[in-house]
Motif scaffolding. Structure first.
Motif, short mmCIF file in Angstrom:
data_model
loop_
_atom_site.label_atom_id
_atom_site.label_comp_id
_atom_site.label_asym_id
_atom_site.label_seq_id
_atom_site.Cartn_x
_atom_site.Cartn_y
_atom_site.Cartn_z
N MET A 1 0.95 -1.17 -0.18
CA MET A 1 0.00 0.01 -0.01
C MET A 1 0.88 1.12 0.08
O MET A 1 2.04 1.30 0.85
N GLY A 2 0.56 2.10 -0.93
CA GLY A 2 1.54 3.38 -1.18
C GLY A 2 0.97 4.15 0.11
O GLY A 2 0.18 4.44 0.62
N LEU A 3 2.14 5.08 0.49
CA LEU A 3 1.92 5.83 1.69
C LEU A 3 0.78 6.98 1.36
O LEU A 3 -0.09 7.31 2.26
N ASP A 4 0.78 7.50 0.09
CA ASP A 4 -0.19 8.40 -0.15
C ASP A 4 -1.69 7.84 0.02
O ASP A 4 -2.81 8.47 0.15
N ASP A 5 -1.78 6.60 -0.51
CA ASP A 5 -3.09 5.57 -0.34
C ASP A 5 -3.61 5.58 1.12
O ASP A 5 -4.79 5.76 1.29
N LYS A 6 -2.73 5.39 1.85
CA LYS A 6 -2.70 5.16 3.45
C LYS A 6 -3.31 6.44 4.09
O LYS A 6 -4.13 6.68 4.50
N PHE A 7 -2.55 7.74 3.60
CA PHE A 7 -2.98 8.90 4.12
C PHE A 7 -4.51 9.21 3.64
O PHE A 7 -5.19 9.78 4.62
N ASP A 8 -4.68 8.98 2.31
CA ASP A 8 -5.89 9.55 1.75
C ASP A 8 -7.17 8.57 2.53
O ASP A 8 -8.20 9.28 2.70
N ASN A 9 -6.73 7.14 2.45
CA ASN A 9 -7.83 6.37 3.27
C ASN A 9 -8.00 6.94 4.71
O ASN A 9 -9.08 6.80 5.19
N LYS A 10 -6.85 7.00 5.38
CA LYS A 10 -7.32 7.41 6.87
C LYS A 10 -7.98 8.84 7.12
O LYS A 10 -8.54 9.07 7.85
N SER A 11 -7.45 9.89 5.94
CA SER A 11 -8.07 11.25 6.00
C SER A 11 -9.49 11.09 5.77
O SER A 11 -10.47 11.56 6.32
N ASP A 12 -9.97 10.18 4.68
CA ASP A 12 -11.41 9.79 4.60
C ASP A 12 -12.02 9.18 5.73
O ASP A 12 -13.53 9.82 6.09
N GLU A 13 -11.45 8.40 6.42
CA GLU A 13 -12.00 8.00 7.70
C GLU A 13 -12.23 8.85 8.78
O GLU A 13 -13.38 8.91 9.50
N LEU A 14 -11.37 9.76 8.88
CA LEU A 14 -11.46 10.80 9.89
C LEU A 14 -12.43 11.75 9.51
O LEU A 14 -13.21 12.64 10.35
N LYS A 15 -12.55 12.04 8.29
CA LYS A 15 -13.82 13.11 7.49
C LYS A 15 -15.13 12.19 8.05
O LYS A 15 -15.89 13.25 8.40
N GLY A 16 -15.12 11.14 8.00
CA GLY A 16 -16.30 10.24 8.17
C GLY A 16 -16.69 10.43 9.83
O GLY A 16 -17.82 10.63 10.02
N LYS A 17 -15.76 10.38 10.52
CA LYS A 17 -15.94 10.34 11.83
C LYS A 17 -16.36 11.91 12.28
O LYS A 17 -17.21 11.80 13.25
N ALA A 18 -15.67 12.69 11.89
CA ALA A 18 -16.30 14.06 12.05
C ALA A 18 -17.62 14.37 11.67
O ALA A 18 -18.42 15.11 12.34
N LYS A 19 -18.04 13.74 10.66
CA LYS A 19 -19.56 14.15 10.03
C LYS A 19 -20.62 13.50 11.00
O LYS A 19 -21.48 14.06 11.34
N GLU A 20 -20.14 12.26 11.37
CA GLU A 20 -20.94 11.45 12.28
C GLU A 20 -20.86 12.05 13.51
O GLU A 20 -22.17 12.13 14.14
N ALA A 21 -19.87 12.66 14.12
CA ALA A 21 -19.90 13.50 15.39
C ALA A 21 -20.72 14.65 15.27
O ALA A 21 -21.57 14.99 16.12
N THR A 22 -20.62 15.23 14.08
CA THR A 22 -21.61 16.52 14.24
C THR A 22 -23.03 16.14 13.72
O THR A 22 -23.77 16.85 14.25
#
Length: 57
Positions: A1-22
């Motif tokens: 897994m490329g570092l960019d892919d890991k970063f993008d996937n983690k970023s998407d996950e964190l955005k989802g958590k923020a949306k859910e919390a909001t």
């Protein structure tokens, strides 16, 4: 897994958590569900990348 892919996937996950919390905080069920969906999508992408990595080894 490329570092960019890991970063993008983690970023998407964190955005989802923020949306859910909001969504929970504002009692917006649609936003909460959208956040859970974003997290699920990110998790699927991460799993796919891990499978690719397993076959590369």
């Amino acid at each position: 897994m490329g570092l960019d892919d890991k970063f993008d996937n983690k970023s998407d996950e964190l955005k989802g958590k923020a949306k859910e919390a909001t969504g929970k905080a504002t009692d917006d069920e649609k936003l909460e569900a959208e956040g859970r969906g974003d997290q699920a999508g990110a998790n699927v992408k991460q799993a796919g990348e891990k499978i690719k990595d397993a076959f590369k080894s």
